[in-house]
Write a protein that holds these residues in place. Structure first.
Motif, PDB file in Angstrom:
ATOM      1  N   ASP A   1       0.636   4.208  -2.679  1.00  0.00           N
ATOM      2  CA  ASP A   1       0.376   5.586  -2.255  1.00  0.00           C
ATOM      3  C   ASP A   1       1.495   6.534  -2.673  1.00  0.00           C
ATOM      4  O   ASP A   1       1.249   7.714  -2.959  1.00  0.00           O
ATOM      5  N   SER A   2       2.721   6.038  -2.716  1.00  0.00           N
ATOM      6  CA  SER A   2       3.865   6.884  -3.077  1.00  0.00           C
ATOM      7  C   SER A   2       3.967   7.118  -4.579  1.00  0.00           C
ATOM      8  O   SER A   2       4.722   7.978  -5.027  1.00  0.00           O
TER       9      SER A   2
ATOM     10  N   GLN B   1       0.829  -1.205   0.000  1.00  0.00           N
ATOM     11  CA  GLN B   1       0.000   0.000   0.000  1.00  0.00           C
ATOM     12  C   GLN B   1       0.864   1.256   0.000  1.00  0.00           C
ATOM     13  O   GLN B   1       0.526   2.261  -0.649  1.00  0.00           O
ATOM     14  N   GLN B   2       1.979   1.202   0.697  1.00  0.00           N
ATOM     15  CA  GLN B   2       2.898   2.343   0.716  1.00  0.00           C
ATOM     16  C   GLN B   2       3.463   2.610  -0.680  1.00  0.00           C
ATOM     17  O   GLN B   2       3.594   3.767  -1.095  1.00  0.00           O
TER      18      GLN B   2
END
Length: 228
Positions: free
Chosen positions: A173-174, A169-170
Motif C-alpha cells: 500500500d505504501s 500489505q502495508q
C-alpha cells in the motif's frame, strides 16, 4: 507513444534553438576577430551553444530511435489482437519483437496452440498421403507452448491465492514494493534495479531467488523492509 513523441519534439526544438543561438552569437562577432591575450574568450558562448546543440542532437537521435521502436511495437500488437505484452530486444526500429512470457498473454498463447494444433493435423494428414514432399509438423512447438501456459497459469493461481500478512500489505500500500503484472508472484522493490521479493507461506516477504539483491546496499535495504 505520445510521451515519446512529445519528448522527441522538445529535444528537437531545444537543439534548433541552440543552433540558432550559436549562429546569432557568431554573427555578432566581427568576421576574423581573434581572441586577445589576457581577455576572455569571445567565442565562449558560441562554443557552448554548439556543444549543447551537439549533445541535444545525440539525444534527438536516441529519442527518434525510441519512437521508431514504439511504432513497431504498436504495429506488432495491432497485428496480434490478443497480445498484451510484447518482448522487445533492442532500442531502435530494428528491434526484434515477440510475445512476452506474461500472464496477460495467456489468451494469446492458447490461441497459438489452437492454431498450431490445426496446422499440425493438416500437416500430418498431408504427410500420410505424400511420400515424397513433406510438410513441417508442430508437435515440439505445441509442447513448448503448453508448458509455458501451464507455468503462467500456475503463477497466476499462486499469486491470486497467496496469503498476504499485514506487514506485507502495508509495504504494498505504501508503494515500497510493486507487484509485477506480467509475473505477479514478484514484487519489485522501489528504487532498486531488478530486485524483487516473493511471499512465503506465512504471507511475509522474502528475497526472490531470481531477482535477489546483489550489492551490500541493496541487501541492507531489503533486510530493512522485511524486518520493519
Amino acid at each position: 507513444m505520445e510521451q515519446a513523441e512529445g519528448r522527441l519534439a522538445c529535444i528537437r526544438a531545444a537543439r534548433e534553438a541552440s543552433e540558432q543561438a550559436a549562429h546569432r552569437e557568431a554573427h555578432a562577432i566581427p568576421f576574423g576577430q581573434p581572441n586577445i591575450e589576457g581577455r576572455g574568450n569571445i567565442y565562449k558562448h558560441v562554443q557552448q551553444e554548439w556543444k549543447r546543440a551537439e549533445r541535444l542532437a545525440q539525444e534527438e537521435t536516441r529519442a527518434a530511435e525510441r519512437v521508431d521502436m514504439l511504432s513497431k511495437v504498436e504495429a506488432f500488437k495491432e497485428h496480434h489482437d490478443d497480445l498484451q505484452d510484447v518482448r522487445v530486444v533492442g532500442r531502435t526500429g530494428w528491434a526484434s519483437m515477440g510475445a512476452a512470457t506474461s500472464v496477460n498473454n495467456l489468451d494469446y498463447f492458447r490461441n497459438q496452440v489452437t492454431q498450431l494444433q490445426a496446422a499440425n493435423e493438416e500437416a500430418k494428414a498431408f504427410n500420410k498421403t505424400h511420400k515424397g514432399e513433406k510438410k513441417a509438423t508442430y508437435g515440439a512447438k505445441i509442447t513448448q507452448l503448453n508448458k509455458k501456459i501451464a507455468y503462467l497459469e500456475h503463477m497466476r493461481e499462486q499469486a491470486e491465492s497467496a496469503t498476504i500478512s499485514e506487514h506485507s500489505q502495508q509495504l504494498i500500500d505504501s508503494g515500497a514494493v510493486t507487484q509485477w503484472q506480467k509475473k505477479p508472484v514478484y514484487y519489485f522493490v522501489r528504487v532498486l534495479r531488478k530486485v524483487a521479493l516473493t511471499l512465503n507461506e506465512q504471507g511475509d516477504f522474502q528475497p526472490s531467488k531470481w531477482y535477489p539483491p546483489k550489492t551490500e546496499e541493496a541487501q541492507q535495504r531489503v533486510a530493512a523492509l522485511i524486518q520493519q
